[in-house]
Scaffold this motif. Sequence first.
Motif, PDB file in Angstrom:
ATOM      1  N   THR A  46      -4.878  -9.325  -8.237  1.00 28.10           N
ATOM      2  CA  THR A  46      -4.014 -10.393  -7.713  1.00 28.10           C
ATOM      3  C   THR A  46      -3.005 -10.845  -8.769  1.00 28.10           C
ATOM      4  O   THR A  46      -1.867 -11.165  -8.435  1.00 28.10           O
ATOM      5  CB  THR A  46      -4.839 -11.595  -7.217  1.00 28.10           C
ATOM      6  OG1 THR A  46      -5.834 -11.901  -8.189  1.00 28.10           O
ATOM      7  CG2 THR A  46      -5.476 -11.309  -5.887  1.00 28.10           C
ATOM      8  N   THR A  47      -3.420 -10.851 -10.046  1.00 27.96           N
ATOM      9  CA  THR A  47      -2.483 -11.215 -11.115  1.00 27.96           C
ATOM     10  C   THR A  47      -1.348 -10.195 -11.173  1.00 27.96           C
ATOM     11  O   THR A  47      -0.171 -10.562 -11.249  1.00 27.96           O
ATOM     12  CB  THR A  47      -3.223 -11.280 -12.474  1.00 27.96           C
ATOM     13  OG1 THR A  47      -4.316 -12.189 -12.359  1.00 27.96           O
ATOM     14  CG2 THR A  47      -2.304 -11.738 -13.591  1.00 27.96           C
ATOM     15  N   VAL A  48      -1.694  -8.919 -11.112  1.00 27.72           N
ATOM     16  CA  VAL A  48      -0.671  -7.864 -11.118  1.00 27.72           C
ATOM     17  C   VAL A  48       0.231  -8.009  -9.894  1.00 27.72           C
ATOM     18  O   VAL A  48       1.459  -7.900  -9.989  1.00 27.72           O
ATOM     19  CB  VAL A  48      -1.324  -6.456 -11.138  1.00 27.72           C
ATOM     20  CG1 VAL A  48      -0.271  -5.361 -10.981  1.00 27.72           C
ATOM     21  CG2 VAL A  48      -2.137  -6.252 -12.417  1.00 27.72           C
ATOM     22  N   MET A  49      -0.373  -8.304  -8.763  1.00 26.32           N
ATOM     23  CA  MET A  49       0.410  -8.447  -7.527  1.00 26.32           C
ATOM     24  C   MET A  49       1.433  -9.575  -7.673  1.00 26.32           C
ATOM     25  O   MET A  49       2.599  -9.415  -7.297  1.00 26.32           O
ATOM     26  CB  MET A  49      -0.523  -8.705  -6.340  1.00 26.32           C
ATOM     27  CG  MET A  49       0.216  -8.964  -5.047  1.00 26.32           C
ATOM     28  SD  MET A  49      -0.771  -8.680  -3.575  1.00 26.32           S
ATOM     29  CE  MET A  49      -1.824 -10.131  -3.574  1.00 26.32           C
ATOM     30  N   CYS A  50       1.009 -10.709  -8.239  1.00 30.42           N
ATOM     31  CA  CYS A  50       1.940 -11.833  -8.431  1.00 30.42           C
ATOM     32  C   CYS A  50       3.034 -11.445  -9.406  1.00 30.42           C
ATOM     33  O   CYS A  50       4.222 -11.650  -9.135  1.00 30.42           O
ATOM     34  CB  CYS A  50       1.204 -13.053  -8.984  1.00 30.42           C
ATOM     35  SG  CYS A  50       0.154 -13.837  -7.774  1.00 30.42           S
ATOM     36  N   GLU A  51       2.632 -10.889 -10.534  1.00 33.88           N
ATOM     37  CA  GLU A  51       3.613 -10.617 -11.580  1.00 33.88           C
ATOM     38  C   GLU A  51       4.637  -9.570 -11.141  1.00 33.88           C
ATOM     39  O   GLU A  51       5.811  -9.671 -11.488  1.00 33.88           O
ATOM     40  CB  GLU A  51       2.907 -10.194 -12.865  1.00 33.88           C
ATOM     41  CG  GLU A  51       2.165 -11.389 -13.472  1.00 33.88           C
ATOM     42  CD  GLU A  51       1.520 -11.085 -14.811  1.00 33.88           C
ATOM     43  OE1 GLU A  51       1.374 -12.027 -15.603  1.00 33.88           O
ATOM     44  OE2 GLU A  51       1.144  -9.918 -15.050  1.00 33.88           O
ATOM     45  N   THR A  52       4.190  -8.585 -10.382  1.00 34.81           N
ATOM     46  CA  THR A  52       5.125  -7.528  -9.988  1.00 34.81           C
ATOM     47  C   THR A  52       5.976  -7.951  -8.787  1.00 34.81           C
ATOM     48  O   THR A  52       7.017  -7.345  -8.532  1.00 34.81           O
ATOM     49  CB  THR A  52       4.398  -6.197  -9.692  1.00 34.81           C
ATOM     50  OG1 THR A  52       3.384  -6.443  -8.714  1.00 34.81           O
ATOM     51  CG2 THR A  52       3.777  -5.624 -10.950  1.00 34.81           C
ATOM     52  N   ALA A  53       5.525  -8.978  -8.053  1.00 33.11           N
ATOM     53  CA  ALA A  53       6.321  -9.438  -6.899  1.00 33.11           C
ATOM     54  C   ALA A  53       7.137 -10.678  -7.246  1.00 33.11           C
ATOM     55  O   ALA A  53       7.836 -11.220  -6.389  1.00 33.11           O
ATOM     56  CB  ALA A  53       5.413  -9.723  -5.714  1.00 33.11           C
ATOM     57  N   SER A 104       2.445  -3.753  -2.551  1.00 37.01           N
ATOM     58  CA  SER A 104       1.559  -4.895  -2.297  1.00 37.01           C
ATOM     59  C   SER A 104       2.017  -5.771  -1.135  1.00 37.01           C
ATOM     60  O   SER A 104       3.193  -5.790  -0.763  1.00 37.01           O
ATOM     61  CB  SER A 104       1.418  -5.768  -3.545  1.00 37.01           C
ATOM     62  OG  SER A 104       2.492  -6.680  -3.647  1.00 37.01           O
ATOM     63  N   LEU A 105       1.082  -6.495  -0.613  1.00 35.92           N
ATOM     64  CA  LEU A 105       1.338  -7.452   0.467  1.00 35.92           C
ATOM     65  C   LEU A 105       2.429  -8.436   0.060  1.00 35.92           C
ATOM     66  O   LEU A 105       3.327  -8.738   0.855  1.00 35.92           O
ATOM     67  CB  LEU A 105       0.031  -8.220   0.757  1.00 35.92           C
ATOM     68  CG  LEU A 105       0.101  -9.328   1.788  1.00 35.92           C
ATOM     69  CD1 LEU A 105       0.442  -8.780   3.168  1.00 35.92           C
ATOM     70  CD2 LEU A 105      -1.223 -10.088   1.834  1.00 35.92           C
ATOM     71  N   PHE A 106       2.390  -8.919  -1.174  1.00 38.30           N
ATOM     72  CA  PHE A 106       3.395  -9.880  -1.631  1.00 38.30           C
ATOM     73  C   PHE A 106       4.786  -9.238  -1.666  1.00 38.30           C
ATOM     74  O   PHE A 106       5.757  -9.840  -1.224  1.00 38.30           O
ATOM     75  CB  PHE A 106       3.034 -10.421  -3.027  1.00 38.30           C
ATOM     76  CG  PHE A 106       2.012 -11.540  -3.009  1.00 38.30           C
ATOM     77  CD1 PHE A 106       1.337 -11.886  -1.851  1.00 38.30           C
ATOM     78  CD2 PHE A 106       1.726 -12.253  -4.178  1.00 38.30           C
ATOM     79  CE1 PHE A 106       0.394 -12.921  -1.840  1.00 38.30           C
ATOM     80  CE2 PHE A 106       0.789 -13.286  -4.177  1.00 38.30           C
ATOM     81  CZ  PHE A 106       0.131 -13.619  -3.014  1.00 38.30           C
ATOM     82  N   VAL A 107       4.872  -8.016  -2.198  1.00 39.97           N
ATOM     83  CA  VAL A 107       6.162  -7.321  -2.233  1.00 39.97           C
ATOM     84  C   VAL A 107       6.684  -7.126  -0.809  1.00 39.97           C
ATOM     85  O   VAL A 107       7.849  -7.391  -0.507  1.00 39.97           O
ATOM     86  CB  VAL A 107       6.020  -5.957  -2.956  1.00 39.97           C
ATOM     87  CG1 VAL A 107       7.204  -5.046  -2.655  1.00 39.97           C
ATOM     88  CG2 VAL A 107       5.900  -6.157  -4.459  1.00 39.97           C
ATOM     89  N   ARG A 108       5.800  -6.681   0.068  1.00 39.88           N
ATOM     90  CA  ARG A 108       6.207  -6.421   1.460  1.00 39.88           C
ATOM     91  C   ARG A 108       6.702  -7.694   2.146  1.00 39.88           C
ATOM     92  O   ARG A 108       7.723  -7.679   2.839  1.00 39.88           O
ATOM     93  CB  ARG A 108       5.024  -5.870   2.263  1.00 39.88           C
ATOM     94  CG  ARG A 108       4.567  -4.486   1.838  1.00 39.88           C
ATOM     95  CD  ARG A 108       3.325  -4.146   2.642  1.00 39.88           C
ATOM     96  NE  ARG A 108       2.656  -2.946   2.173  1.00 39.88           N
ATOM     97  CZ  ARG A 108       2.156  -2.025   2.995  1.00 39.88           C
ATOM     98  NH1 ARG A 108       2.271  -2.161   4.299  1.00 39.88           N
ATOM     99  NH2 ARG A 108       1.528  -0.979   2.522  1.00 39.88           N
ATOM    100  N   LEU A 109       5.960  -8.786   1.960  1.00 37.40           N
ATOM    101  CA  LEU A 109       6.347 -10.020   2.653  1.00 37.40           C
ATOM    102  C   LEU A 109       7.605 -10.624   2.049  1.00 37.40           C
ATOM    103  O   LEU A 109       8.433 -11.188   2.761  1.00 37.40           O
ATOM    104  CB  LEU A 109       5.200 -11.035   2.645  1.00 37.40           C
ATOM    105  CG  LEU A 109       3.960 -10.618   3.430  1.00 37.40           C
ATOM    106  CD1 LEU A 109       3.025 -11.811   3.614  1.00 37.40           C
ATOM    107  CD2 LEU A 109       4.299 -10.026   4.780  1.00 37.40           C
ATOM    108  N   LYS A 110       7.763 -10.509   0.732  1.00 35.77           N
ATOM    109  CA  LYS A 110       8.984 -11.036   0.124  1.00 35.77           C
ATOM    110  C   LYS A 110      10.205 -10.258   0.594  1.00 35.77           C
ATOM    111  O   LYS A 110      11.262 -10.833   0.825  1.00 35.77           O
ATOM    112  CB  LYS A 110       8.873 -11.039  -1.405  1.00 35.77           C
ATOM    113  CG  LYS A 110       7.997 -12.207  -1.887  1.00 35.77           C
ATOM    114  CD  LYS A 110       8.058 -12.418  -3.366  1.00 35.77           C
ATOM    115  CE  LYS A 110       9.338 -13.103  -3.795  1.00 35.77           C
ATOM    116  NZ  LYS A 110       9.298 -13.511  -5.210  1.00 35.77           N
TER     117      LYS A 110
END
Length: 255
Positions: free
Chosen positions: A94-101, A61-67
């Motif tokens: 988006t909820t999954v993206m937040c929780e997994t990142a 995900s975008l969040f994982v990549r940016l973090k």
Amino acid sequence: VALPADGRCLVTDACLGVPGLPQSATGQTTLFTGVNAAELIGRHLQGYPTRQLKELISTQSLFVRLKKLGNRVTFANTYTPRFFEERPRWVSVTTVMCETAGVELGGLEKLIESKGLFMDFSNAILHRKDREIPLRSPRQAASILAGLSRECDLCLYEYFLTDLVGHRGSLDDAVSLLKTLDQFLRILLDSIDLERTSLIIASDHGNIEDMSVTTHNVNPVPTLVWGDLKSHFESPGDGFNLTKITPVLESYFRS
Ligand SMILES: [Zn+2]
């Protein structure tokens, strides 16, 4: 159509080479991972991501990549107390993206402290049930979002009343909602310093622009970009689709 503040519109394919109408689970997974999720599972999947899509989101995900690149990411949306009390079986991309990142999901306190927005930024839906929850004008909501964007590297806000009205509303409902959204976006553009902050608006599928049907449609969706990020997208040409957005954002944050 010329956009205010010299914005750029990229005509974006949401069908992804897979027959049928584009849907949210696969469209959003594609948008936020850069991987063609509809092609991966062989169809467009509506609603919420399956285990297979969740796995993809958790690694790509975008969040994982940016973090990983050391950026601070924020999800501006807030959740109701009910969400935390009775954890729904199915949750959004988006909820999954937040929780997994490892990105925090905000609750009612954040909403009330003006540190987040409900998916209905006016709060009207919440206010009808609980008068303690303040109504927000498009100006107030835009100023909250602009404020959040100053405190992080990437701030994501998900708005989906356009999809709900596209499915269930009348033409009048659609016009009225789009007027409010337009106001919100214009004020948001005026509230951010485009020399320092970019704005991108993307969508997983068409719906509200054609009120003659209650379903999604195969129309391309507009990806709207303002600020320095604009120059990171290649010239429109053919073949711009939902897979291209996350990789461009990642390269923008690398540069
Ligand atoms: Zn829908």
